[in-house]
Design an enzyme around this catalytic site. Structure first.
Site, mmCIF file in Angstrom:
data_model
loop_
_atom_site.group_PDB
_atom_site.id
_atom_site.type_symbol
_atom_site.label_atom_id
_atom_site.label_comp_id
_atom_site.label_asym_id
_atom_site.label_seq_id
_atom_site.Cartn_x
_atom_site.Cartn_y
_atom_site.Cartn_z
ATOM 1 N N ASP A 15 0.987 4.707 3.612
ATOM 2 C CA ASP A 15 0.346 3.653 2.617
ATOM 3 C C ASP A 15 0.622 4.506 1.351
ATOM 4 O O ASP A 15 0.266 5.452 0.963
ATOM 5 C CB ASP A 15 -0.949 3.410 3.007
ATOM 6 C CG ASP A 15 -1.171 2.586 4.316
ATOM 7 O OD1 ASP A 15 -1.886 1.557 3.952
ATOM 8 O OD2 ASP A 15 -0.686 2.942 5.174
ATOM 9 N N ASP B 217 2.734 10.844 4.483
ATOM 10 C CA ASP B 217 1.606 9.983 4.518
ATOM 11 C C ASP B 217 2.311 8.303 4.798
ATOM 12 O O ASP B 217 3.814 8.258 4.252
ATOM 13 C CB ASP B 217 1.110 9.873 3.254
ATOM 14 C CG ASP B 217 0.124 8.960 3.044
ATOM 15 O OD1 ASP B 217 -0.639 8.291 4.031
ATOM 16 O OD2 ASP B 217 -0.083 8.217 1.822
#
Length: 297
Positions: free
Chosen positions: A98, A96
């Protein structure tokens, strides 16, 4: 007796008593400790135990992971990893972005320019806890950006900081001949230069719509949600000829759960409780490069 699992412990304040407690837990779970080694640096320590077990089922592996997690103490986490993954000639790392690859939530940085940071942050938190549909929440959050000049994208890009150890993690995988990807519910306009600088093999995020130099408050195309993250993991690993058993996924929010569950090992990085509860292991310190020790890179 050859090892078929490894117990990789890492933490800022690991103690001999914690490691002894771990040994007892492993032995009571039917594992024989075949080797031990230490590594790490001045930021955190790493202790790896080779394990030999008679069982190989997914249920048994899940059981020992659960018992080890229950026995863990603050300051030390332990990943139970198949040696087949750690010794694989090629591995696939997918992350991922963020609050994982980078320290911030980009949508919140953008919303700050519209005076809506607190409002958007509350929605982001609820979405990452799994309380809201991710796609719907993204559209709602992006809508508050309508009317902002496109120049705010450049301003936000300058604010973004990689997580500690992120560049080292990517470099270690790349130098070992492994593939690295990121898949993000954030935005291509922010991710593109980061991906290019790190030399990522694959990357994708949402595309902010910009018309006449102004953000419209919309995203183009399908939203990168939890289903899409798993889809890209499978597609990209297949394109590299890497078995899913040799993949490592890292994330922090509910939209990462499908990806974490499909990978050979799913790592919750400073994650929400709902994610830590189901991930194969967790990293509860700010150093993303702990993942390289889990993967044996």
């Amino acid at each position: 007796m050859s090892s078929n699992l490894a117990a990789v412990s890492y933490g800022v304040n690991m103690s001999p008593s914690e490691l002894e407690h771990l040994r007892t837990t492993l032995e009571e779970s039917g594992a024989s400790i075949t080797s031990e080694s230490q590594s790490g640096d001045g930021r955190f320590g790493v202790h790896t135990m080779g394990l030999a077990v008679d069982w190989t089922t997914a249920a048994d592996l899940s059981g020992i992971r659960h018992r080890v997690a229950e026995a863990s103490t603050p300051g030390m986490d332990t990943a139970i990893v198949p040696e087949a993954l750690r010794t694989a000639s090629r591995k696939f790392l997918i992350m991922d972005v963020d609050s994982t690859l980078i320290q911030q939530e980009v949508i919140e940085l953008l919303a700050a320019h519209a005076g809506k940071r607190d409002e958007v942050a509350a929605v982001t938190e609820a979405a990452m806890r799994g309380e809201l549909d991710f796609a719907q929440s993204l559209h709602a959050r992006v809508a508050v950006l309508a009317g902002l000049p496109a120049a705010v994208v450049d301003a936000v890009r300058a604010e973004v900081r990689l997580s500690e150890g992120a560049a080292d993690l990517v470099a270690a995988f790349k130098s070992g001949g492994h593939a690295v990807a990121v898949v993000s519910g954030g935005f291509n306009q922010i991710l593109r230069p980061i991906a290019e600088e790190l030399g990522l093999d694959y990357w994708i995020a949402n595309e902010l719509e910009i018309v006449d130099g102004v953000l419209t408050g919309k995203v183009l195309g399908d939203v990168i949600d939890r289903a899409a993250k798993e889809k890209y993991l499978r597609e990209w690993a297949a394109a590299e000829g890497i078995d899913l058993e040799h993949t490592i996924a890292v994330g922090d929010g509910a939209n990462d759960l499908d990806m974490l569950g499909a990978a050979g090992i799913g790592v919750a990085f400073n994650a929400k409780p709902a994610v830590r509860a189901v991930a194969d292991t967790a990293v509860n310190m700010p150093y993303l490069d702990a993942v390289r020790h889990i993967a044996g890179v």
